[in-house]
Design an enzyme around this catalytic site. Structure first.
Site, short mmCIF file in Angstrom:
data_model
loop_
_atom_site.label_atom_id
_atom_site.label_comp_id
_atom_site.label_asym_id
_atom_site.label_seq_id
_atom_site.Cartn_x
_atom_site.Cartn_y
_atom_site.Cartn_z
N GLY A 197 -0.42 -2.35 4.26
CA GLY A 197 0.42 -1.20 4.58
C GLY A 197 1.34 -1.52 5.74
O GLY A 197 2.49 -1.95 5.56
N ARG A 198 0.82 -1.36 6.96
CA ARG A 198 1.68 -1.51 8.14
C ARG A 198 2.28 -2.90 8.25
O ARG A 198 3.42 -3.05 8.68
CB ARG A 198 0.89 -1.14 9.39
CG ARG A 198 0.65 0.36 9.50
CD ARG A 198 -0.46 0.68 10.45
NE ARG A 198 -1.72 0.09 10.02
CZ ARG A 198 -2.81 0.02 10.75
NH1 ARG A 198 -2.81 0.52 11.97
NH2 ARG A 198 -3.92 -0.52 10.28
N GLN A 212 1.81 6.86 -6.85
CA GLN A 212 0.59 7.51 -6.36
C GLN A 212 0.82 9.03 -6.36
O GLN A 212 1.74 9.52 -5.69
CB GLN A 212 0.23 7.06 -4.95
CG GLN A 212 -1.13 7.61 -4.51
CD GLN A 212 -1.43 7.37 -3.04
OE1 GLN A 212 -0.63 7.73 -2.17
NE2 GLN A 212 -2.57 6.76 -2.75
N CYS A 222 3.59 6.95 3.11
CA CYS A 222 4.51 8.08 3.21
C CYS A 222 5.67 7.70 4.12
O CYS A 222 5.45 7.17 5.21
CB CYS A 222 3.80 9.27 3.84
SG CYS A 222 2.92 10.24 2.65
N TYR A 264 -7.28 14.88 1.34
CA TYR A 264 -6.34 15.72 0.61
C TYR A 264 -7.13 16.53 -0.43
O TYR A 264 -8.36 16.48 -0.48
CB TYR A 264 -5.21 14.87 0.01
CG TYR A 264 -4.38 14.21 1.08
CD1 TYR A 264 -3.72 15.00 2.03
CD2 TYR A 264 -4.28 12.83 1.19
CE1 TYR A 264 -2.98 14.42 3.05
CE2 TYR A 264 -3.54 12.25 2.21
CZ TYR A 264 -2.89 13.05 3.14
OH TYR A 264 -2.17 12.47 4.16
N SER A 317 0.85 -1.20 0.00
CA SER A 317 0.00 0.00 0.00
C SER A 317 0.88 1.25 0.00
O SER A 317 2.00 1.23 0.53
CB SER A 317 -0.87 -0.03 1.26
OG SER A 317 -2.00 0.78 1.10
N PRO A 318 0.40 2.34 -0.58
CA PRO A 318 1.19 3.58 -0.53
C PRO A 318 1.41 4.01 0.92
O PRO A 318 0.46 4.09 1.69
CB PRO A 318 0.32 4.59 -1.28
CG PRO A 318 -1.04 3.98 -1.38
CD PRO A 318 -0.86 2.52 -1.32
C1 LIG Z 1 2.78 5.80 8.04
C2 LIG Z 1 1.68 5.71 7.03
C3 LIG Z 1 1.81 6.38 5.84
C4 LIG Z 1 0.80 6.31 4.88
N1 LIG Z 1 0.93 6.96 3.70
C5 LIG Z 1 -0.02 6.87 2.75
C6 LIG Z 1 0.13 7.49 1.49
O1 LIG Z 1 1.14 8.08 1.19
N2 LIG Z 1 -0.88 7.39 0.60
C7 LIG Z 1 -2.02 6.71 0.88
O2 LIG Z 1 -2.93 6.65 0.06
N3 LIG Z 1 -2.17 6.10 2.06
C8 LIG Z 1 -1.21 6.15 2.98
N4 LIG Z 1 -1.35 5.48 4.16
C9 LIG Z 1 -2.47 4.58 4.34
C10 LIG Z 1 -2.04 3.15 3.93
O3 LIG Z 1 -1.82 3.06 2.55
C11 LIG Z 1 -3.11 2.12 4.28
O4 LIG Z 1 -4.29 2.41 3.59
C12 LIG Z 1 -3.40 2.09 5.78
O5 LIG Z 1 -2.20 2.03 6.53
C13 LIG Z 1 -4.28 0.91 6.15
O6 LIG Z 1 -3.70 -0.30 5.77
P1 LIG Z 1 -2.91 -1.24 6.84
O7 LIG Z 1 -3.88 -1.56 7.92
O8 LIG Z 1 -2.52 -2.46 6.03
O9 LIG Z 1 -1.73 -0.48 7.34
C14 LIG Z 1 -0.34 5.56 5.14
C15 LIG Z 1 -0.46 4.88 6.35
C16 LIG Z 1 0.53 4.95 7.30
C17 LIG Z 1 0.37 4.18 8.57
#
Ligand SMILES: Cc1cc2nc3c(=O)[nH]c(=O)nc-3n(C[C@H](O)[C@H](O)[C@H](O)COP(=O)(O)O)c2cc1C
Ligand SMILES: Cc1cc2nc3c(=O)[nH]c(=O)nc-3n(C[C@H](O)[C@H](O)[C@H](O)COP(=O)(O)OP(=O)(O)OC[C@H]3O[C@@H](n4cnc5c(N)ncnc54)[C@H](O)[C@@H]3O)c2cc1C
Length: 773
Positions: free
Chosen positions: A711-712, A489, A414, A570, A411-412
């Site tokens: 993501g995480r 992204q 940051c 955003y 997942s994207p």
């Molecule tokens: C530290 C961090 C940075 C993230 N950056 C982005 C981002 O740049 N773009 C985006 O669409 N979502 C971003 N997210 C959201 C994640 O892509 C993802 O949707 C979210 O963490 C839930 O998925 P997970 O439970 O697998 O972590 C970010 C999440 C975290 C925790």
């Protein structure tokens, strides 16, 4: 201790048994308005797990229950002329009357006073009781007496249901789905004693009305349903017993305790019949209350306080599972065109506790069919397949000219580690490692289209040649050393820009060195955040051009795919949400207007981006806030982007406003992906608290998403896809440098899998079938 219990259902009776058994000196009376032998309804069901719990708390009643119960292992799903049987479920059923009779007998033997035909309307006669229990069911009088204190919330569900019986024997928990000229009827059926089965029949309110059931009495409803289920009933009739059409009330209470009065069972919280948990919940409540008295002796207020504090989470979890389950039945039309295997898998896994992997242990043939069916479906769509028995997450996927080797996505995220927007070695290692770790597609973080578009000073950009070159280095590595594809992204922070790095304070405005913000409306994110300038048409043209330039740079750098970020509050997301867009021009007001600018940007990028390369859009499918975007809006949003040429909706939620109230939990955003995919007929990517290969396979096989992003989970486990491949025993080609590691993992996983499956089999509860052997 003097205890008065209002209501002689399973909750009240079971509590009285446990307490009286442990403290024979306590004086316990149950006041029940019906006669001892009266009962509404037919049978109840318990799982093996529940029976196991009963065996620990009161062996005599457990033994009596086992003697009288019908036991079965299979769930049988009758759908469009086919029968799918899924084994290994371990359930038993018994008539409600039998259950009450044996609990009454046990209570009486222990010395509990059972007072029948005693309707209680107020608690005036119980002034000398140390404890008063409102176990008086769904329409609890005790709850009503203190409504202002307990603050019940009742969510009346739309489907109509009726509880009937039949003499038709059944050897499995059986679901019959039957389409009629009026719509679909569902029968949830199980045998509870020889020659007796429960038939809970449900339908949506429109079908119910079209069929004229709003004007039908008990008997004519039964005759009508006998016609609908004529084939299934095999000549048996339906039996009625106060079988009135109802809507199911999901009842929650803000408080469960008032002084020495406590609510128990259905009076306190209901769980939908589709997970068969109402009686279980009621009896487990009784156990929890008994345990609380075990901890606090005769200190009633301490016991009641601890009961509510300790029990609430479990009750809410069961209610959540029940809610997810009932919603599946309410949205049957989404899955109606599925083939019987996929439909059945969706039905079995609807409330999250049953999954691909645990079904593989209980019902291996079914999971083999699900897996093969998934592969066949892909092949029919002209998609490549890795093998008929390969789990869904490892089947390739294609979007336009881009083929992914599997369905797992980084997942994207940051990283806040760019230097003047230029991705650094951090990005090379971060993205490179996840690609080496096996994800089929890796996303860059939200990369900004201009300096003004940044969230923080540490965010990556794609608005300079240096940035483009640095990204090219990352892409070259990914393409040279891994089979993964890489997606850029692109986004603009809008009013959430000029904030601190996440570890210095997420979404907190910069104290120094900020830059001016733009947004659809001049609304700050926090009251103390910078107030953005409302965008003019000129601003909109400039930002659109920046998005297009970034897309062109992404193409030059060699990205395989781009995503437009229209979620998380955003810039583009704040055009779409009514909470953040208060414009009065063509870009504000109705959803169509609010989508106008994001769609304009999307179309301009789509035109600049090569036609053979895919584009996705990330959306927030709900704002988790009254007055904000809802899941129904999300379907419209997805459809409109799809019409503009979007290939995939990346389904996230929230982060629009700081005071939203998201409902977190395992896979908590997947239902939104499911809805969008199956209602808007567009490919989706699910994301959000998805943590295991098992969950990924469950989501994909049930048709709830096409891709799954983590993501995480990827932050701590870059090679989660490779490890999952080894777990499922896949012979994959990895980078030659890592080949030996993968081989070792394969043999380790083979052993672990065998050990775990042996353990699980051995650990199956002994309450049901096993105990009776
Ligand atoms: C530290 C961090 C940075 C993230 N950056 C982005 C981002 O740049 N773009 C985006 O669409 N979502 C971003 N997210 C959201 C994640 O892509 C993802 O949707 C979210 O963490 C839930 O998925 P997970 O439970 O697998 O972590 C970010 C999440 C975290 C925790
Ligand atoms: C269609 C349908 C199907 C169901 N299927 C299942 C199933 O398969 N499995 C399952 O586990 N559960 C099932 N349930 C749910 C289950 O019946 C209840 O969740 C369970 O009985 C709750 O137990 P309780 O003791 O809290 O309440 P109840 O069983 O409702 O008992 C409350 C008692 O209080 C008495 N009472 C009410 N008001 C007063 C008053 N003022 N004075 C004196 N007495 C009073 C009532 O007469 C009743 O006997 C189903 C429910 C429905 C509607």
């Amino acid at each position: 201790m003097k205890v008065s219990i209002i209501g002689g259902g399973p909750a009240g009776l079971y509590f009285s048994i446990l307490l009286k058994n442990a403290r024979p000196k306590s004086e316990i009376a149950i006041y029940e308005r019906n006669r001892a032998e009266d009962t509404f309804g037919f049978g109840v069901v318990f799982s093996d797990e529940t029976l196991d719990i009963f065996s620990r708390y009161d062996p005599p009643s457990h033994a009596a229950i086992l003697e009288r119960f019908s036991y079965w292992d299979d769930v049988a799903i009758h759908f469009k002329g086919e029968i799918v049987r899924v084994g290994g479920n371990g359930f038993c059923g018994c008539s409600r009357q039998t259950l009450l009779a044996l609990l009454q007998k046990r209570a009486r033997e222990l010395g509990v006073k059972l007072l029948f035909e005693r309707e209680i309307n107020d608690l005036g006669d119980f002034g000398d009781s140390d404890l008063i229990i409102g176990a008086d069911g769904i329409n609890s009088r005790v709850r009503a007496l203190y409504e202002g204190h307990f603050k019940p919330v009742v969510d009346w569900r739309p489907n109509k249901f009726v509880w009937m019986g039949s003499t038709r024997p059944l050897d499995a928990f059986t679901f019959f789905f039957r389409e009629t000229e009026h719509g679909v009827f569902i029968a949830h059926c199980y045998q509870y004693e020889p020659g007796r089965s429960t038939w809970v029949i449900e339908t949506d309110p429109q079908t119910w009305e079209r069929a004229g059931l709003d004007a039908a009495d008990e008997l004519s409803s039964a005759r009508f349903l006998e016609n609908v289920f004529a084939k299934e009933l095999e000549g048996h009739s339906l039996i009625v017993n106060r079988s009135l059409w109802r809507n199911f009330p999901m009842i929650r209470n803000t408080r469960w305790v008032k002084d020495n009065v406590v609510l128990l069972g259905d009076a306190k919280a209901t769980a939908h019949y589709s997970i068969g948990a109402g009686t279980k919940l009621a009896m487990e409540d009784a156990i929890a209350l008994f345990e609380a008295f075990g901890r606090h002796g005769e200190n009633v207020s301490a016991a009641l306080f601890s009961f509510e504090r300790d029990r609430r989470e479990d009750v809410e979890k069961t209610q959540h599972a029940a809610n997810v389950s009932l919603v599946w039945f309410e949205h049957l039309s989404r899955f109606w065109n599925y083939d019987p295997i996929k439909f059945s898998f969706g039905l079995m896994t609807r409330s999250k506790s049953i999954t691909y992997d645990n079904l593989a242990i209980r019902a291996p043939e079914f999971v083999r069919d699900v897996t093969r069916n998934f592969a066949r479906e892909q092949a029919d769509k002209g998609l490549p397949i890795l093998g008929a028995d390969v789990p869904p997450m490892f089947q390739p996927y294609r979007l336009r000219g881009m083929t992914l080797v599997n369905r797992v996505v980084l997942s994207p995220m940051c990283m806040y580690s760019a230097d003047e927007g230029i991705p650094t070695d951090w990005h090379l290692v971060h993205l490179g490692t996840r690609a080496l770790g096996g994800a089929g597609l890796v996303f860059t973080e939200m990369t900004d289209i201009s300096a003004e578009a940044r969230i923080t000073h540490g965010c990556a950009g794609l608005y300079s040649d240096d940035q483009e070159q640095a990204w090219k280095r990352v892409i070259t590595f990914v393409h040279a050393h891994t089979p993964a594809k890489i997606c850029m992204q692109l986004g603009h922070a809008g009013r959430k820009g000029a904030t601190k790095l996440i570890w210095d304070g997420m979404d907190q405005p910069l104290e120094n060195g900020d830059w001016p913000l733009v947004a659809p409306s001049a609304l700050p994110y926090y009251p103390y955040s910078q107030v953005p300038r409302e965008m003019t048409r000129n601003d909109m043209d400039r930002v659109k051009d920046d998005f297009v330039s970034a897309a062109l740079r992404a193409e030059r750098a060699g990205f395989d795919m781009i995503e437009l970020h229209c979620g998380h509050g955003y810039l583009l997301a704040s055009f779409i949400s009514p909470l953040t867009n208060q414009r009065t021009d063509d870009y504000g007001g109705c959803l169509e207007n609010r989508l106008r600018y994001p769609l304009e940007v999307f179309r301009a990028m789509r035109e600049a981006w090569p036609p053979e390369k895919p584009m996705s859009v990330r959306i927030s499918a709900t704002d988790w806030k009254a007055g904000g975007l809802s899941d129904a809006d999300a379907v419209v949003i997805a459809r409109m982007f799809a019409e503009a040429g979007c290939d995939l909706i990346d389904v996230s939620t929230g982060q629009t406003v700081p005071d939203a109230e998201p409902l977190y939990g395992r896979m908590f955003q997947t239902p939104f992906s499911d809805k969008i995919r199956n209602e808007a007929a567009i490919a989706t990517m699910a994301v959000g608290s998805i943590t295991s290969a098992d969950q990924i396979n469950t989501i994909l096989a049930a048709g709830r998403a096409d891709l799954v992003a983590i993501g995480r989970g990827h932050l701590v486990d870059p090679a989660l896809t490779l490890r999952a491949a080894a777990w499922y025993g896949l012979e994959l080609d990895t980078a030659p440098q890592y080949e030996l590691g993968y081989r070792a993992q394969l043999s380790l996983a083979r052993r672990e899998r065998q050990e775990m499956s042996d353990l699980r089999r051995r650990a199956r509860p002994v309450g049901g079938k096993a105990a009776r052997r």
